[in-house]
Design a protein around this motif. Structure first.
Motif, PDB file in Angstrom:
ATOM      1  N   ILE A  54       5.211 -18.954  -0.925  1.00  0.00           N
ATOM      2  CA  ILE A  54       6.010 -17.931  -0.241  1.00  0.00           C
ATOM      3  C   ILE A  54       5.100 -17.205   0.737  1.00  0.00           C
ATOM      4  CG2 ILE A  54       7.174 -15.696  -0.568  1.00  0.00           C
ATOM      5  CD1 ILE A  54       8.419 -16.769  -3.109  1.00  0.00           C
ATOM      6  N   SER A  55       5.521 -17.150   2.009  1.00  0.00           N
ATOM      7  CA  SER A  55       4.645 -16.558   3.024  1.00  0.00           C
ATOM      8  C   SER A  55       4.645 -15.031   2.934  1.00  0.00           C
ATOM      9  CB  SER A  55       5.093 -16.993   4.413  1.00  0.00           C
ATOM     10  OG  SER A  55       6.382 -16.468   4.674  1.00  0.00           O
ATOM     11  N   GLY A  56       5.795 -14.446   2.553  1.00  0.00           N
ATOM     12  CA  GLY A  56       5.865 -12.992   2.443  1.00  0.00           C
ATOM     13  C   GLY A  56       6.515 -12.329   3.643  1.00  0.00           C
ATOM     14  N   ALA A  57       7.656 -12.874   4.076  1.00  0.00           N
ATOM     15  CA  ALA A  57       8.419 -12.256   5.164  1.00  0.00           C
ATOM     16  C   ALA A  57       8.924 -10.884   4.706  1.00  0.00           C
ATOM     17  CB  ALA A  57       9.618 -13.138   5.521  1.00  0.00           C
ATOM     18  N   ASP A  69      -3.905 -16.588   5.854  1.00  0.00           N
ATOM     19  CA  ASP A  69      -3.387 -15.504   6.688  1.00  0.00           C
ATOM     20  C   ASP A  69      -1.940 -15.147   6.367  1.00  0.00           C
ATOM     21  OD1 ASP A  69      -5.785 -15.323   8.086  1.00  0.00           O
ATOM     22  OD2 ASP A  69      -5.207 -16.989   9.409  1.00  0.00           O
ATOM     23  N   ALA A  70      -1.364 -15.774   5.358  1.00  0.00           N
ATOM     24  CA  ALA A  70       0.033 -15.467   5.011  1.00  0.00           C
ATOM     25  C   ALA A  70       0.148 -13.990   4.638  1.00  0.00           C
ATOM     26  CB  ALA A  70       0.492 -16.341   3.842  1.00  0.00           C
ATOM     27  N   PRO A  71       1.203 -13.314   5.126  1.00  0.00           N
ATOM     28  CA  PRO A  71       1.359 -11.870   4.867  1.00  0.00           C
ATOM     29  C   PRO A  71       1.421 -11.514   3.378  1.00  0.00           C
ATOM     30  CG  PRO A  71       3.140 -12.692   6.298  1.00  0.00           C
ATOM     31  CD  PRO A  71       2.260 -13.845   6.012  1.00  0.00           C
ATOM     32  N   ILE A  72       1.744 -12.479   2.562  1.00  0.00           N
ATOM     33  CA  ILE A  72       1.840 -12.195   1.124  1.00  0.00           C
ATOM     34  C   ILE A  72       0.489 -11.710   0.575  1.00  0.00           C
ATOM     35  CG2 ILE A  72       1.337 -14.591   0.349  1.00  0.00           C
ATOM     36  CD1 ILE A  72       4.015 -12.388  -1.272  1.00  0.00           C
ATOM     37  N   PHE A  73      -0.621 -12.197   1.177  1.00  0.00           N
ATOM     38  CA  PHE A  73      -1.949 -11.783   0.689  1.00  0.00           C
ATOM     39  C   PHE A  73      -2.223 -10.296   0.935  1.00  0.00           C
ATOM     40  CE2 PHE A  73      -2.728 -16.399   0.960  1.00  0.00           C
ATOM     41  CZ  PHE A  73      -3.228 -16.595  -0.309  1.00  0.00           C
ATOM     42  N   GLN A  74      -1.472  -9.717   1.901  1.00  0.00           N
ATOM     43  CA  GLN A  74      -1.689  -8.288   2.185  1.00  0.00           C
ATOM     44  C   GLN A  74      -1.106  -7.382   1.102  1.00  0.00           C
ATOM     45  OE1 GLN A  74      -0.134  -7.683   6.149  1.00  0.00           O
ATOM     46  NE2 GLN A  74      -1.351  -9.416   6.871  1.00  0.00           N
ATOM     47  N   VAL A  75      -0.203  -7.917   0.302  1.00  0.00           N
ATOM     48  CA  VAL A  75       0.361  -7.097  -0.771  1.00  0.00           C
ATOM     49  C   VAL A  75      -0.057  -7.574  -2.157  1.00  0.00           C
ATOM     50  CG1 VAL A  75       2.382  -6.440   0.598  1.00  0.00           C
ATOM     51  CG2 VAL A  75       2.529  -8.408  -0.920  1.00  0.00           C
ATOM     52  N   ALA A  76      -0.621  -8.789  -2.214  1.00  0.00           N
ATOM     53  CA  ALA A  76      -0.945  -9.369  -3.520  1.00  0.00           C
ATOM     54  C   ALA A  76      -2.196  -8.735  -4.125  1.00  0.00           C
ATOM     55  CB  ALA A  76      -1.128 -10.872  -3.390  1.00  0.00           C
ATOM     56  N   PRO A  87       1.689   2.415   0.806  1.00  0.00           N
ATOM     57  CA  PRO A  87       1.140   1.098   1.109  1.00  0.00           C
ATOM     58  C   PRO A  87       0.603   0.429  -0.151  1.00  0.00           C
ATOM     59  CG  PRO A  87      -0.365   2.811   1.818  1.00  0.00           C
ATOM     60  CD  PRO A  87       0.839   3.502   1.269  1.00  0.00           C
ATOM     61  N   ARG A  88       0.668  -0.868  -0.186  1.00  0.00           N
ATOM     62  CA  ARG A  88       0.091  -1.615  -1.309  1.00  0.00           C
ATOM     63  C   ARG A  88      -1.260  -2.086  -0.866  1.00  0.00           C
ATOM     64  NH1 ARG A  88       3.327  -3.636  -5.799  1.00  0.00           N
ATOM     65  NH2 ARG A  88       1.472  -4.613  -6.641  1.00  0.00           N
ATOM     66  N   LYS A  89      -2.197  -2.001  -1.776  1.00  0.00           N
ATOM     67  CA  LYS A  89      -3.521  -2.481  -1.412  1.00  0.00           C
ATOM     68  C   LYS A  89      -3.666  -3.912  -1.901  1.00  0.00           C
ATOM     69  CE  LYS A  89      -7.517  -0.955  -2.749  1.00  0.00           C
ATOM     70  NZ  LYS A  89      -8.009  -0.046  -3.727  1.00  0.00           N
ATOM     71  N   GLY A  90      -3.487  -4.822  -0.980  1.00  0.00           N
ATOM     72  CA  GLY A  90      -3.586  -6.226  -1.347  1.00  0.00           C
ATOM     73  C   GLY A  90      -4.960  -6.757  -1.025  1.00  0.00           C
ATOM     74  N   GLY A  91      -5.020  -8.043  -0.886  1.00  0.00           N
ATOM     75  CA  GLY A  91      -6.252  -8.657  -0.400  1.00  0.00           C
ATOM     76  C   GLY A  91      -7.262  -8.993  -1.471  1.00  0.00           C
ATOM     77  N   GLY A  92      -6.901  -8.774  -2.733  1.00  0.00           N
ATOM     78  CA  GLY A  92      -7.823  -9.154  -3.801  1.00  0.00           C
ATOM     79  C   GLY A  92      -7.746 -10.647  -4.042  1.00  0.00           C
ATOM     80  N   LYS A  93      -8.629 -11.397  -3.336  1.00  0.00           N
ATOM     81  CA  LYS A  93      -8.557 -12.854  -3.470  1.00  0.00           C
ATOM     82  C   LYS A  93      -9.504 -13.359  -4.555  1.00  0.00           C
ATOM     83  CE  LYS A  93      -6.760 -13.997   1.047  1.00  0.00           C
ATOM     84  NZ  LYS A  93      -7.131 -14.134   2.441  1.00  0.00           N
TER      85      LYS A  93
END
Lengths: 352, 253
Positions: free
Chosen positions: A299-302, A323-330, B230-236
């Motif tokens: 899921i890209s995260g639209a 770079d999928a937007p989902i990573f910005q909230v995950a 805002p949600r703090k994401g980016g934890g890879k």
């Protein structure tokens, strides 16, 4: 005329409460006075003689308002449902209308019945879940009462002030309503259903205007599943376009959901492509979920998808596009091929 | 055969692909210089009306209506390019009406224009209220079928499959009726250039709320509009083991 008098009093009391200069002790007293004047009707859903637990969120929202809380159930042989509802904590009274004409919740006759019971009970607030049932019914009720409904509230800031998401959750609106009664639908995930035990409400028969229903209910086709209900599940495993086909969706997603004891969700792309059933769609136009864990793959995260899941406690994702937007909230993101990672994750979770 | 006189209300909203921004004063979402389009659910409504005609149902005419500022005219032209026969633009520059006000206006339009079928989108993607169709049905005391994924009309009988929690249900009612559209109803067409040109010649009537002699003012007061937290994401994490241990750490499993 009791209603205008009480509403006048309520408004007066509210106005007093707003005056910032009032000493704390007296404003507390006034708050208590308002609460005594508030009375809320929670419209409860039932299906085949069973109370719908997710509709109890409207009771917990009503409890936040303060004042007395009544519940209403309608349908055939409804007394047992009413007795079940009477045990729900926080309810003072359960009003039941025993008539098979209300079994399917058709708004053409349910709305006039509800309107009569609202008028009889003189309620200041009427709440229902923002479910298919509530969405279908409540605006019709609001129009009949000439009030502007407030949909899908996520918080209550005062007896007349409510918070709701707009623009697919990209903005949060706080509104004030002077309408009486206030007709409101409640986002289930924002108000956890209270305890189904411990209450001892009185049970009373409501009024039944027996309005004619011009609409005939023909049939239904509900997806049968032993899994937890998507809207209320503690964990949700969700798949998107990245799964490529219905076969792959079914090969990869259900085992992972089983390993976690999770419900299954899907993105609009997955539903539109026929990978998963419509009823599993999470997003602005599908279901809103806020589980403890939302784990998604492909899921890209639209923004329309994020609207339905970004209130989840922990979001985890597997996606091959970093770079999928989902990573910005995950909270936990894994960049990788889901066709390798999902089976591996399933295996390792099973082995625990 | 009852001839169908269809009303399709359409709304101009910020394009679905644009991420809305809250203005500095926290009073509204910024709309200046932002791309607007027809509400996606309303495209489905127009498409369905046009398909009824294409399926040789006795469609007398398809009337598109919109309430809003001058620019709402653009989406009425789009509706006509997709196949609506004419449009009514109820011009209102200042306030953005609430569903109750819109439903009251639509009721008057239904009566004035002798409509017997109203097809609306299930919700507009800006205020996400999901109310107008139901309110209109309530005011008219007509049957309603919301979140339709399939519409069949034979004579004056409508059979509608609706999307509900957990699946679908099918209802039947007689015209006149209000239907609201869900995403799965159809795939809206693109307006072709010749049709866009033809749409420019279709009748578009301008009205005001005052012409309808109703009180459609706002009932709710906006106290504020804010950005969501805002949600703090980016934890890879690097691998599946990392994912499992992080989930455990967060108490999610």
């Amino acid at each position: 005329m009791v209603a205008p008098l009480r509403n006048g009093l309520l408004r007066q009391a509210t106005t007093c409460l707003r005056q910032q200069s009032a000493p704390p002790a007296s404003s507390l007293f006034r708050a208590a006075a308002i609460h005594r004047l508030l009375s809320t009707l929670a419209v409860l859903e039932q299906r085949d003689g069973k109370l719908n637990m997710s509709s109890l969120a409207s009771i917990s929202a009503a409890k936040k308002l303060g004042g007395s809380v009544h519940g209403l159930v309608a349908g055939s042989n409804i007394k047992s449902v009413a007795d079940e509802a009477a045990k729900v904590e926080g309810l003072e009274k359960v009003i039941f209308v025993d008539n098979a004409a209300y079994d399917k919740g058709l708004p053409e006759n349910y709305a006039p019945m509800l309107v009569e019971n609202i008028k009889k009970g003189n309620y200041t607030h009427v709440l229902a879940g923002h479910s298919a049932f509530g969405k279908n019914l409540m605006p019709r009720v609001a129009a009949m009462l000439d009030v502007q409904q407030i949909s899908d509230i996520t918080a209550i800031e005062g007896e007349d002030t409510f918070v709701r998401p707009i623009y697919a959750g990209n903005a949060i609106l706080t509104v004030q309503s002077e309408d009486t009664p206030k007709i409101i639908t409640v986002r289930g995930t924002a108000f956890p259903a209270g305890a189904a035990e411990g209450g001892s409400a009185t049970v009373e028969e409501g009024v039944d205007p027996k309005a004619e229903c011009p609409t005939e209910w023909v049939s239904e086709d509900l997806a049968k599943s032993d899994r937890p209900d998507l809207a209320t599940a503690e964990k949700v495993v969700s798949g998107g376009r990245g799964l490529k086909s219905k076969e792959e969706f079914e090969r990869l997603i259900p085992p992972l959901a089983d390993a976690l004891g999770a419900a299954i969700g899907a993105s609009r792309a997955a539903v539109d492509s026929g990978f998963a059933d419509n009823s599993l769609q999470v997003g602005q136009t599908g279901k809103n979920v806020a589980p403890k864990l939302y784990l998604c793959a492909g899921i890209s995260g639209a923004i329309q998808h994020l609207a339905g899941m970004k209130d989840s406690k922990v979001i985890a994702c597997i996606n091959k596009d970093p770079d999928a937007p989902i990573f910005q909230v995950a909270d936990v993101g894994l960049v990788g091929d889901l066709f390798e990672k999902v089976p591996e994750l399933t295996q390792k979770l099973k082995g625990q | 055969m009852t001839s169908l006189r269809i009303l399709v209300p359409v709304k101009r909203v910020i394009d679905y692909a644009v991420k809305p921004r809250v203005n500095k004063a926290q009073t509204a979402v910024e709309t200046q210089g932002v791309k607007h389009s027809m509400n996606p659910f309303d495209e489905l409504s127009i498409e369905e009306a046009v398909r009824l005609r294409e399926r040789k149902k006795p469609v007398e005419d398809i009337l598109a209506v919109s309430v809003g500022p001058a620019k709402s005219q653009d989406i009425l032209r789009t509706a006509m390019a997709m196949g609506a026969d004419r449009g009514i633009h109820i011009v209102e520059e200042k306030i953005e009406l609430e569903p109750l006000g819109v439903a009251k206006l639509l009721k008057k339009v239904v009566e004035d224009e002798k409509r017997n079928l109203v097809i609306l989108g299930k919700q507009s993607i800006d205020d996400d209220a999901n109310q107008t169709g139901q309110m209109l049905a309530g005011l008219l005391n007509w049957p309603q079928a919301t979140q339709a994924s399939k519409v069949e009309i034979e004579g004056d009988t409508c059979t509608v499959t609706r999307e509900v929690d957990g699946g679908v249900e099918t209802l039947r009612a007689k015209l006149p009726m209000v239907i609201t559209t869900d995403l799965r109803l159809n795939e809206p067409r693109y307006a072709s250039l010749p049709n866009i040109m033809k749409a420019k010649k279709k009748p578009l009537e301008k009205k005001t709320i005052a012409d309808y002699g109703i009180e459609a003012g706002k009932r709710l007061k906006t106290l504020k509009v804010t950005e969501p937290p805002p949600r703090k994401g980016g934890g890879k994490v690097d691998d599946v083991d990392g994912m499992i241990s992080k989930l455990k750490e967060l108490g999610a499993i």
